[in-house]
Design a protein around this motif. Structure first.
Motif, PDB file in Angstrom:
ATOM      1  N   PRO A 183      50.383  19.569 -42.750  1.00 46.54           N
ATOM      2  CA  PRO A 183      51.388  18.265 -42.646  1.00 46.54           C
ATOM      3  C   PRO A 183      50.819  16.896 -43.339  1.00 46.54           C
ATOM      4  N   LEU A 184      49.516  16.711 -42.744  1.00 47.03           N
ATOM      5  CA  LEU A 184      48.855  15.639 -43.351  1.00 47.03           C
ATOM      6  C   LEU A 184      48.751  15.448 -44.765  1.00 47.03           C
ATOM      7  N   ILE A 185      48.327  16.605 -45.436  1.00 45.21           N
ATOM      8  CA  ILE A 185      48.190  16.619 -46.831  1.00 45.21           C
ATOM      9  C   ILE A 185      49.647  16.411 -47.532  1.00 45.21           C
ATOM     10  N   GLU A 186      50.497  17.065 -46.975  1.00 49.12           N
ATOM     11  CA  GLU A 186      51.938  17.091 -47.470  1.00 49.12           C
ATOM     12  C   GLU A 186      52.535  15.543 -47.505  1.00 49.12           C
ATOM     13  N   GLN A 187      51.943  14.797 -46.303  1.00 49.33           N
ATOM     14  CA  GLN A 187      52.528  13.393 -46.109  1.00 49.33           C
ATOM     15  C   GLN A 187      51.891  12.852 -47.210  1.00 49.33           C
ATOM     16  N   PHE A 188      50.712  12.728 -47.520  1.00 48.68           N
ATOM     17  CA  PHE A 188      50.139  11.875 -48.697  1.00 48.68           C
ATOM     18  C   PHE A 188      50.626  12.178 -50.180  1.00 48.68           C
ATOM     19  N   VAL A 189      50.728  13.485 -50.229  1.00 50.13           N
ATOM     20  CA  VAL A 189      51.239  13.902 -51.554  1.00 50.13           C
ATOM     21  C   VAL A 189      52.730  13.344 -51.942  1.00 50.13           C
ATOM     22  N   ALA A 190      53.389  13.014 -50.820  1.00 48.88           N
ATOM     23  CA  ALA A 190      55.034  12.400 -51.001  1.00 48.88           C
ATOM     24  C   ALA A 190      54.674  10.908 -51.165  1.00 48.88           C
ATOM     25  N   GLN A 191      53.489  10.282 -51.144  1.00 46.19           N
ATOM     26  CA  GLN A 191      53.376   9.021 -51.305  1.00 46.19           C
ATOM     27  C   GLN A 191      53.098   8.721 -52.924  1.00 46.19           C
ATOM     28  N   PRO A 192      53.788   7.907 -53.618  1.00 48.63           N
ATOM     29  CA  PRO A 192      53.552   7.580 -54.860  1.00 48.63           C
ATOM     30  C   PRO A 192      52.326   6.934 -55.381  1.00 48.63           C
ATOM     31  N   VAL A 193      51.671   7.286 -56.640  1.00 43.79           N
ATOM     32  CA  VAL A 193      50.243   6.754 -56.729  1.00 43.79           C
ATOM     33  C   VAL A 193      50.716   6.013 -58.074  1.00 43.79           C
ATOM     34  N   THR A 194      50.321   4.480 -58.072  1.00 42.12           N
ATOM     35  CA  THR A 194      50.807   3.717 -59.245  1.00 42.12           C
ATOM     36  C   THR A 194      49.639   3.763 -60.256  1.00 42.12           C
ATOM     37  N   ALA A 195      49.611   3.580 -61.609  1.00 44.71           N
ATOM     38  CA  ALA A 195      49.026   3.639 -62.401  1.00 44.71           C
ATOM     39  C   ALA A 195      47.556   2.792 -62.238  1.00 44.71           C
ATOM     40  N   ASP A 196      47.742   1.712 -61.685  1.00 43.84           N
ATOM     41  CA  ASP A 196      46.586   0.945 -61.318  1.00 43.84           C
ATOM     42  C   ASP A 196      45.873   1.087 -59.660  1.00 43.84           C
ATOM     43  N   ALA A 197      46.169   2.208 -59.324  1.00 39.94           N
ATOM     44  CA  ALA A 197      45.495   2.461 -58.070  1.00 39.94           C
ATOM     45  C   ALA A 197      44.080   2.610 -57.953  1.00 39.94           C
ATOM     46  N   ALA A 198      43.441   2.000 -57.164  1.00 39.36           N
ATOM     47  CA  ALA A 198      42.083   2.051 -57.191  1.00 39.36           C
ATOM     48  C   ALA A 198      41.593   3.180 -56.181  1.00 39.36           C
ATOM     49  N   LEU A 199      40.122   3.399 -56.519  1.00 37.54           N
ATOM     50  CA  LEU A 199      39.520   4.283 -55.719  1.00 37.54           C
ATOM     51  C   LEU A 199      38.625   3.796 -54.614  1.00 37.54           C
ATOM     52  N   GLU A 200      39.217   4.265 -53.358  1.00 37.90           N
ATOM     53  CA  GLU A 200      38.540   3.714 -51.994  1.00 37.90           C
ATOM     54  C   GLU A 200      38.322   4.886 -51.184  1.00 37.90           C
ATOM     55  N   SER A 201      37.244   4.737 -50.601  1.00 38.97           N
ATOM     56  CA  SER A 201      36.526   5.679 -49.457  1.00 38.97           C
ATOM     57  C   SER A 201      36.045   5.068 -48.477  1.00 38.97           C
ATOM     58  N   PHE A 202      36.193   5.475 -47.168  1.00 37.51           N
ATOM     59  CA  PHE A 202      35.453   4.836 -46.124  1.00 37.51           C
ATOM     60  C   PHE A 202      35.193   5.972 -44.944  1.00 37.51           C
ATOM     61  N   LEU A 203      34.129   6.710 -45.184  1.00 32.98           N
ATOM     62  CA  LEU A 203      33.468   7.689 -44.041  1.00 32.98           C
ATOM     63  C   LEU A 203      32.185   7.280 -43.753  1.00 32.98           C
ATOM     64  N   PRO A 204      31.656   6.464 -43.189  1.00 37.44           N
ATOM     65  CA  PRO A 204      30.294   5.985 -43.200  1.00 37.44           C
ATOM     66  C   PRO A 204      29.318   7.162 -42.446  1.00 37.44           C
ATOM     67  N   PHE A 205      30.063   7.585 -41.346  1.00 40.17           N
ATOM     68  CA  PHE A 205      29.486   8.901 -40.806  1.00 40.17           C
ATOM     69  C   PHE A 205      29.031  10.066 -41.639  1.00 40.17           C
ATOM     70  N   LEU A 206      29.979  10.630 -42.530  1.00 39.18           N
ATOM     71  CA  LEU A 206      29.712  11.550 -43.287  1.00 39.18           C
ATOM     72  C   LEU A 206      28.909  11.017 -44.585  1.00 39.18           C
ATOM     73  N   ASP A 207      29.115   9.815 -44.840  1.00 44.58           N
ATOM     74  CA  ASP A 207      28.116   9.339 -45.922  1.00 44.58           C
ATOM     75  C   ASP A 207      26.766   9.322 -45.593  1.00 44.58           C
ATOM     76  N   VAL A 208      26.398   8.856 -44.398  1.00 41.68           N
ATOM     77  CA  VAL A 208      25.020   8.918 -43.734  1.00 41.68           C
ATOM     78  C   VAL A 208      24.473  10.216 -43.454  1.00 41.68           C
ATOM     79  N   ALA A 209      25.455  11.032 -42.927  1.00 41.53           N
ATOM     80  CA  ALA A 209      24.979  12.370 -42.676  1.00 41.53           C
ATOM     81  C   ALA A 209      24.367  13.135 -44.005  1.00 41.53           C
TER      82      ALA A 209
END
Length: 223
Positions: A183-209
């Motif tokens: 359901p979480l994946i479905e929720q995000f897929v329903a959200q539109p993505v604009t042509a100028d959308a930026a790449l954003e990521s914040f998972l410090p625990f997984l990054d450090v690991a």
């Protein structure tokens, strides 16, 4: 109906995309927290979908999908993914996964996959998996919605499979976690993505690991 079947084909774990060799940083996370419980793993997967896949991989995928067969545009998105991925293990894993994905589609006769594979060999492209998926999937009958659903499912099922192989959870526990991610994946897929959308990521625990895992003496997964 055929486009849905194509999406199922691409999301199938038996498709030789090379994803079996990657844990998306999970092996390093379990090494840092060996007694991780199923509920904690479920929280980690939820964070991965919200704070990495939805805001980074999905954006790169859609931008590549919209670029279609434009190799220059795909190369530009590819370089942006490279520059936006902080740790080497994650960059290398993404590129290796993308190379396996391209190799499979090239052998199946997909012309764009052949062109992208050659571009990677020349150094014109880097071959990050989300970008390669977006480009190639635009040529195999998927629409934007199906491409996102396929990407999200592949990311979530890849994490569950890695957790099972690492012995962190059982098969049925993994299926519960995967089911609850849908359901979480479905929720995000329903959200539109604009042509100028930026790449954003914040998972410090997984990054450090993942960064620590890169220096480990014994590894089951490449990242």
């Amino acid at each position: 109906m055929l486009s849905t079947l194509h999406a199922m084909w691409q999301a199938d774990g038996t498709f030789p995309s090379g994803s079996f060799a990657f844990s998306y940083g999970l092996e390093g996370a379990i090494a840092l927290q060996p007694a991780m419980q199923p509920a904690e793993l479920a929280q980690l997967m939820n964070a991965m979908i919200r704070q990495r896949w939805a805001t980074f991989d999905r954006i790169a995928l859609l931008r590549a999908f919209r670029a279609g067969t434009d190799l220059k545009a795909l190369a530009a998105i590819d370089r942006e993914v490279e520059a936006s991925t902080l740790f080497g293990a994650l960059r290398q894993g993404s590129r290796r996964n993308g190379a396996s994905f391209l190799a499979a589609h090239a052998r199946l006769g997909n012309e764009l996959a052949v062109g992208l594979r050659d571009a990677v060999r020349r150094g014109d492209c880097l071959g990050h998996i989300a970008v390669m998926q977006g480009g190639v999937w635009s040529t195999v009958g998927l629409d934007e919605k199906l491409a996102q659903l396929t990407s999200g499912y592949a990311a979530a099922s890849g994490l569950v499979t890695a957790a099972i192989r690492l012995g962190a959870i059982g098969v049925l526990q993994g299926q519960v976690i995967l089911r609850d991610c849908l359901p979480l994946i479905e929720q995000f897929v329903a959200q539109p993505v604009t042509a100028d959308a930026a790449l954003e990521s914040f998972l410090p625990f997984l990054d450090v690991a993942s960064a620590r895992h890169e220096q480990a003496d014994l590894r089951l997964f490449a990242n």
